[in-house]
Design a protein around this motif. Structure first.
Motif, short mmCIF file in Angstrom:
data_model
loop_
_atom_site.label_atom_id
_atom_site.label_comp_id
_atom_site.label_asym_id
_atom_site.label_seq_id
_atom_site.Cartn_x
_atom_site.Cartn_y
_atom_site.Cartn_z
N ASN A 201 61.17 35.25 42.53
CA ASN A 201 61.36 34.05 43.32
C ASN A 201 60.04 33.27 43.32
OD1 ASN A 201 59.68 35.50 45.04
ND2 ASN A 201 61.38 36.14 46.36
N VAL A 202 59.94 32.24 44.15
CA VAL A 202 58.75 31.40 44.14
C VAL A 202 57.51 32.21 44.52
CG1 VAL A 202 57.62 29.42 45.23
CG2 VAL A 202 60.04 29.30 44.63
N THR A 203 57.60 33.02 45.57
CA THR A 203 56.45 33.80 46.03
C THR A 203 55.98 34.78 44.97
OG1 THR A 203 57.25 33.63 48.31
CG2 THR A 203 55.62 35.33 47.85
N LEU A 204 56.91 35.48 44.35
CA LEU A 204 56.54 36.46 43.33
C LEU A 204 55.98 35.78 42.10
CD1 LEU A 204 56.50 39.48 42.90
CD2 LEU A 204 58.80 39.35 41.96
N LEU A 205 56.51 34.61 41.75
CA LEU A 205 55.99 33.88 40.60
C LEU A 205 54.55 33.42 40.85
CD1 LEU A 205 56.96 32.94 37.83
CD2 LEU A 205 57.62 30.76 38.87
N VAL A 206 54.25 32.98 42.06
CA VAL A 206 52.88 32.61 42.42
C VAL A 206 51.96 33.82 42.28
CG1 VAL A 206 51.39 31.96 44.36
CG2 VAL A 206 53.49 30.69 43.92
N ALA A 207 52.42 34.97 42.76
CA ALA A 207 51.60 36.19 42.68
C ALA A 207 51.34 36.58 41.23
CB ALA A 207 52.29 37.32 43.42
N ILE A 208 52.35 36.51 40.38
CA ILE A 208 52.18 36.90 38.97
C ILE A 208 51.18 35.99 38.27
CG2 ILE A 208 53.36 37.01 36.74
CD1 ILE A 208 55.85 37.97 38.21
N ILE A 209 51.37 34.68 38.42
CA ILE A 209 50.48 33.73 37.75
C ILE A 209 49.06 33.83 38.32
CG2 ILE A 209 50.04 31.29 37.30
CD1 ILE A 209 53.05 30.83 37.35
N GLY A 210 48.95 33.94 39.65
CA GLY A 210 47.63 34.00 40.27
C GLY A 210 46.87 35.26 39.93
N LEU A 211 47.57 36.40 39.90
CA LEU A 211 46.90 37.68 39.64
C LEU A 211 46.51 37.85 38.18
CD1 LEU A 211 49.07 40.05 41.86
CD2 LEU A 211 46.73 39.29 42.30
N LEU A 212 47.07 37.03 37.30
CA LEU A 212 46.75 37.14 35.88
C LEU A 212 45.92 35.96 35.37
CD1 LEU A 212 50.20 38.44 34.56
CD2 LEU A 212 48.13 39.76 34.99
N GLY A 213 45.40 35.14 36.27
CA GLY A 213 44.68 33.95 35.83
C GLY A 213 43.30 33.78 36.42
N TRP A 214 42.69 34.85 36.95
CA TRP A 214 41.42 34.74 37.66
C TRP A 214 40.20 34.96 36.78
CZ3 TRP A 214 38.68 39.22 37.11
CH2 TRP A 214 39.41 40.38 36.81
N MET A 215 40.37 35.39 35.54
CA MET A 215 39.22 35.87 34.75
C MET A 215 38.23 34.76 34.40
SD MET A 215 42.26 37.41 34.23
CE MET A 215 42.93 36.76 32.71
N GLY A 216 38.73 33.58 34.03
CA GLY A 216 37.82 32.50 33.70
C GLY A 216 36.96 32.08 34.88
N THR A 217 37.58 32.01 36.06
CA THR A 217 36.81 31.67 37.26
C THR A 217 35.78 32.74 37.56
OG1 THR A 217 38.74 30.50 38.16
CG2 THR A 217 37.01 31.09 39.70
N ALA A 218 36.12 34.01 37.36
CA ALA A 218 35.19 35.10 37.62
C ALA A 218 33.94 34.97 36.75
CB ALA A 218 35.87 36.45 37.39
#
Length: 293
Positions: free
Chosen positions: A155-172
């Motif tokens: 759903n929307v919440t889970l999709l946000v979690a998936i995209i957010g948890l897999l997209g942090w490396m460049g910012t790190a």
């Protein structure tokens, strides 16, 4: 020296960082245009229940069976089930923009924490966190997101979690570089000499001075989140109908490209305009926050 000569100098001396930033940003016309477009889109999405002439799942039984072209009653036409395309594009904006913004904030938060710890403590902490970042970077993002979405049917919440948890490396990696540079500055040494704790030094002194690149990275991550959500929904692995998103509207329209191209035209244009506006805004923020400007 005359007062006329001193006036520009005094004016520049009185400029605050906020005024300098605003002046630089306003010079970037594409960035200002992008901000205006995003503001309008955000208001339209927020006020969709008020603006939309129909319910997003409401059907006109008299015109079911064949999509109808744009008209006065239906500004963007209707789909095969008699649902108003304009209404569904408005409601689709709510989901697509929310997923893009929330996933960008989540990935930025995670990346900032990881990068701050690695850049400030260095040594073993830096090695462990950066090797973890490198491992995650080696994993192809889109196939992994498709796999998780296919397994979980998000759903929307889970999709946000998936995209957010897999997209942090460049910012790190970006934040790590900023912290490695800033931790050697005089104000950090002064805070440390006065007994400031590590947490206070990191988040009260160093982090505010690294906010410029972080804000730019967050802005650009919004566009990436919207594109990824649209791709997943287009493949049928994102938010499921009847909840409209720009991606699943394109998915539905793909079978009507020959006879009803307007069904794909409008959500496609919305994605294009939104991502372009986000990128223009990111470029303007980068230039305005660059101390070398």
């Amino acid at each position: 020296m005359s007062d006329a000569t001193l006036a520009p100098t005094r004016a520049r001396a009185a400029d605050t960082p906020w005024r300098l930033f605003l002046r630089r940003f306003l010079r970037h016309r594409l960035a200002v245009t992008g901000l205006a477009v995003l503001t309008v889109l955000g208001l339209l999405a927020l006020l969709a229940p008020v603006i939309a002439p129909y319910a997003f799942d409401g059907q006109d039984l008299e015109i079911m069976g064949q999509p109808q072209p744009p008209s006065r009653e239906h500004l963007m036409g209707t789909d095969q089930l008699g649902r108003d395309a304009f209404t569904r594009v408005l409601y689709g904006a709510r989901v697509s923009l929310a997923v893009g913004l929330a996933s960008a904030l989540l990935s930025t938060l995670l990346g900032t924490v990881v990068g701050a710890l690695a850049g400030y403590y260095r040594g073993v902490v830096d090695s462990v966190l950066m090797r973890l970042t490198d491992v995650v970077l080696c994993i192809p993002l889109l196939p992994l997101v498709i796999l998780l979405s296919g397994m979980l049917r998000p759903n929307v919440t889970l999709l946000v979690a998936i995209i957010g948890l897999l997209g942090w490396m460049g910012t790190a990696r970006l934040v790590r570089g900023q912290f490695l540079s800033l931790r050697e500055r005089e104000f950090v040494e002064a805070s440390r000499a006065l007994g400031g704790s590590n947490n206070r030094i990191m988040f009260r002194h160093i982090l505010p001075n690294a906010l410029g690149p972080i804000i730019v990275a967050t802005t650009l991550a919004v566009g990436s989140g919207i594109m990824l959500e649209s791709a997943l929904s287009f493949l049928g692995l994102g938010v499921q109908p009847p909840t409209p998103t720009w991606g699943n509207l394109l998915n539905y329209a793909s079978q009507w490209l020959q006879s009803a191209p307007w069904l794909a035209l409008f959500p496609g244009l919305m994605i294009l305009i939104t991502v372009l506006s986000v990128n223009f805004l990111g470029d303007g923020l980068r230039d305005a926050l660059d101390p070398r400007s």
